[in-house]
Design an enzyme around this catalytic site. Structure first.
Site, PDB file in Angstrom:
ATOM      1  N   GLU A 336      49.777  50.942  39.070  1.00 53.48           N
ATOM      2  CA  GLU A 336      50.185  49.573  38.714  1.00 53.48           C
ATOM      3  C   GLU A 336      50.467  49.389  37.221  1.00 53.48           C
ATOM      4  OE1 GLU A 336      47.826  46.981  42.004  1.00 53.48           O
ATOM      5  OE2 GLU A 336      46.619  47.703  40.348  1.00 53.48           O
TER       6      GLU A 336
HETATM    7  C1  NGO Z   1      44.633  48.501  44.052  1.00 48.72           C
HETATM    8  C2  NGO Z   1      44.553  48.409  42.544  1.00 48.72           C
HETATM    9  C3  NGO Z   1      43.127  48.142  42.058  1.00 48.72           C
HETATM   10  C4  NGO Z   1      42.481  47.013  42.862  1.00 48.72           C
HETATM   11  C5  NGO Z   1      42.514  47.383  44.331  1.00 48.72           C
HETATM   12  C6  NGO Z   1      41.909  46.284  45.185  1.00 48.72           C
HETATM   13  C7  NGO Z   1      44.790  50.565  43.176  1.00 48.72           C
HETATM   14  C8  NGO Z   1      44.955  52.021  43.146  1.00 48.72           C
HETATM   15  N1  NGO Z   1      44.973  49.738  42.165  1.00 48.72           N
HETATM   16  O1  NGO Z   1      44.384  49.899  44.271  1.00 48.72           O
HETATM   17  O2  NGO Z   1      43.169  47.794  40.698  1.00 48.72           O
HETATM   18  O3  NGO Z   1      41.149  46.851  42.446  1.00 48.72           O
HETATM   19  O4  NGO Z   1      43.826  47.630  44.787  1.00 48.72           O
HETATM   20  O5  NGO Z   1      41.925  46.561  46.551  1.00 48.72           O
END
Ligand code: NGO
Length: 525
Positions: A336
């Site tokens: 992200e």
């Molecule tokens: C995503 C995000 C995390 C969140 C999570 C919550 C990934 C790999 N990045 O997973 O920052 O905490 O969802 O479910």
């Protein structure tokens, strides 16, 4: 894949209390049936039950010499509280043939690093393995063959009877992990150790610690101390946060190692870095430190890819963490990074992989990194909710291996149902049956099963605050994922599995583990 045919032969015979002198002395108040081999989670590769029983007695000795000694000591330590027996560990003998319980290291190429053989008859329990890790996994099986009350913290009534038979077992996948996000909410050393003990029961062999995120930096880095003292001073919701001293981190690593669990530290980057950016203004492209962050948004922070100091910082941080971590991996996050341009992201991932390699470690990153050029050794961790991803397929073609954590199947922070009081639902609801309803060897489109290292259950902690919260979200699902990771594909069957899973309920109750009593599972009383 297994070369050992699966033969789960369960003799439907009534238990007889015959055999050992120990059984005669035990004077049972009422006989109870021994635990059937078919109730072990994860399912062994091969198990054949016999019409005999072994009963632990006050004087039962555990033979465990040389490399087997730590596992022998561990076995004695987990059996002593409930039995009240001394269970002396005999390190002195070479042959051990007269000791009732024998833990032996013996070469057997079909068992690999973690496989074991367990043979139980009326006079002895013999566990053999190539490596101590295999003995340790065999001990977890042995614990599950004793009544649930064996897990009580105080002395309970016996008899402590184990059904006779033979088990030959080894894992399907080498990597079977859990992840704990200690950044969104901080969890102290004792909580992490308690979770380690619970995951070890199901032959999980890796704990990935998500040590840094926007909301907190959780490990003291001596060369950049404000990361922890300032960047670790809060958490989601504005609580006090916290961080591990290097001594505490080493303590966690050593405790995990004593359970044959490898710690994988994660420093998430270039996004998810607000806590670091808030701690050192010079890490920001504009030279201005943002405030600490206690919300739950993602995608708003980035290290400054163009600045040299970013790489000095990462070299220092990764150098210190590599020196504290005996395991081969450092997780570089990479998810992200919506505030990093694509070009910058690719540059950054290229540089940071090299820094990890310079410190003698192998990089793992969330599968987002597969859009960058990867070193041959770098491993991707798949967390998307659909099995098809072009960048992942392209990386796999070049040889990249993956760990599987599909968010709609393996995320332990997803709610079980809409009514689940904790967790999130962005990837979907994951009831007990859903958590078991996939085959890691066949999941990822265009990626060979031989490039799947295994599975991991991430527990993100935006809504998770206590050990009981961790347990409630992890169980039963972590035990289910452990079975997908350990057991041969041929064992995969929800209808038989759900009964085995149900047999874990009374054990969790005795252990004081809060778990979700899914209505899909026939829980044993
Ligand atoms: C995503 C995000 C995390 C969140 C999570 C919550 C990934 C790999 N990045 O997973 O920052 O905490 O969802 O479910």
């Amino acid at each position: 894949m297994s070369t050992i045919p699966r033969r789960l032969v369960v003799a439907a015979t009534a238990l007889t209390m015959l055999g050992t002198a120990a059984a005669a002395q035990a004077a049972p108040a009422k006989p109870r049936a021994a635990v059937p081999y078919a109730s072990v989670v994860p399912a062994p590769a091969s198990a054949t039950q016999a019409n005999s029983t072994f009963t632990l007695a006050g004087g039962t000795r555990i033979a465990a010499s040389g490399q087997a000694t730590p596992v022998g000591n561990y076995l004695a330590s987990v059996l002593r509280p409930a039995t009240g027996f001394a269970l002396p560990v005999d390190q002195s003998r070479v042959a051990h043939a007269v000791d009732p319980i024998q833990l032996l290291i013996a070469p057997n190429s079909s068992l690999g690093d973690e496989g074991y053989q367990l043979t139980v008859n009326s006079g002895s329990v013999v566990l053999t393995a190539n490596k101590p890790a295999g003995l340790f996994e065999g001990v977890q099986t042995l614990r599950q063959l004793l009544p649930a009350s064996i897990d009580a913290a105080t002395k309970q009534a016996g008899p402590w009877t184990i059904q006779g038979g033979a088990i030959s077992d080894h894992p399907r996948f080498a990597y079977r992990g859990a992840m704990l996000d200690v950044a969104r909410h901080f969890f102290g050393v004792d909580t992490v150790k308690a979770y380690i003990d619970e995951m070890a029961r199901y032959k999980i062999n890796t704990l990935h610690l998500h040590l840094t995120d926007d909301q907190g930096w959780r490990l003291m880095i001596n060369s950049w101390p404000k990361l922890a003292t300032y960047g670790g001073s809060t958490e989601v919701g504005g609580g006090a946060g916290g961080y591990y001293t290097q001594a505490q981190y080493k303590d966690i690593v050593a405790y995990a190692a004593s359970r044959y669990i490898t710690i994988i530290p994660e420093v998430d980057m270039p996004g998810h870095t607000n806590a670091a950016l808030a701690s050192y203004a010079e890490l920001n492209c504009n030279g201005v430190a943002p405030p600490l962050y206690t919300g739950t948004d993602v995608g708003f922070s980035s290290l400054c890819v163009a600045k040299d100091i970013t790489y000095k910082f990462l070299d220092d941080v990764i150098g210190e963490i590599a020196a504290l971590t005996p395991g081969p991996y450092i997780h570089i996050g990479g998810d992200e990074s919506q505030s990093t341009t694509d070009a910058d992201y690719k540059t950054f991932v290229g540089k940071v992989q090299q820094i990890v390699a310079n410190h003698g470690k192998t990089a793992i990153g969330w599968h987002d990194i597969s859009k960058a050029a990867l070193l041959p050794s770098t491993i991707g961790q798949y967390w998307d909710t659909t099995p098809t991803n072009a960048n992942v397929q392209a990386a796999a073609k070049k040889g990249t291996h993956f760990i599987l954590s599909p968010a709609n199947l393996a995320y332990l922070d997803m709610k079980y149902t809409e009514q689940t009081p904790l967790g999130q639902d962005w990837a979907g609801l994951i009831e007990a049956k859903t958590a078991y309803s996939w085959d890691p060897g066949k999941y990822l489109t265009g990626v060979n099963a031989s490039q799947i290292n295994g599975v991991e259950g991430p527990l993100w902690t935006e809504t998770i605050v206590t050990l009981a919260n961790i347990q409630y979200m992890a169980f039963p699902r972590l035990a289910e994922l452990a079975e997908l990771g350990w057991s041969q594909a041929a064992t995969h069957n929800w209808n038989t599995f759900k009964t085995r899973l149900g047999a874990q309920g009374p054990r969790w109750k005795v252990q004081g583990v809060d778990f979700y009593a899914s209505p899909q599972v026939p829980w044993a009383k």
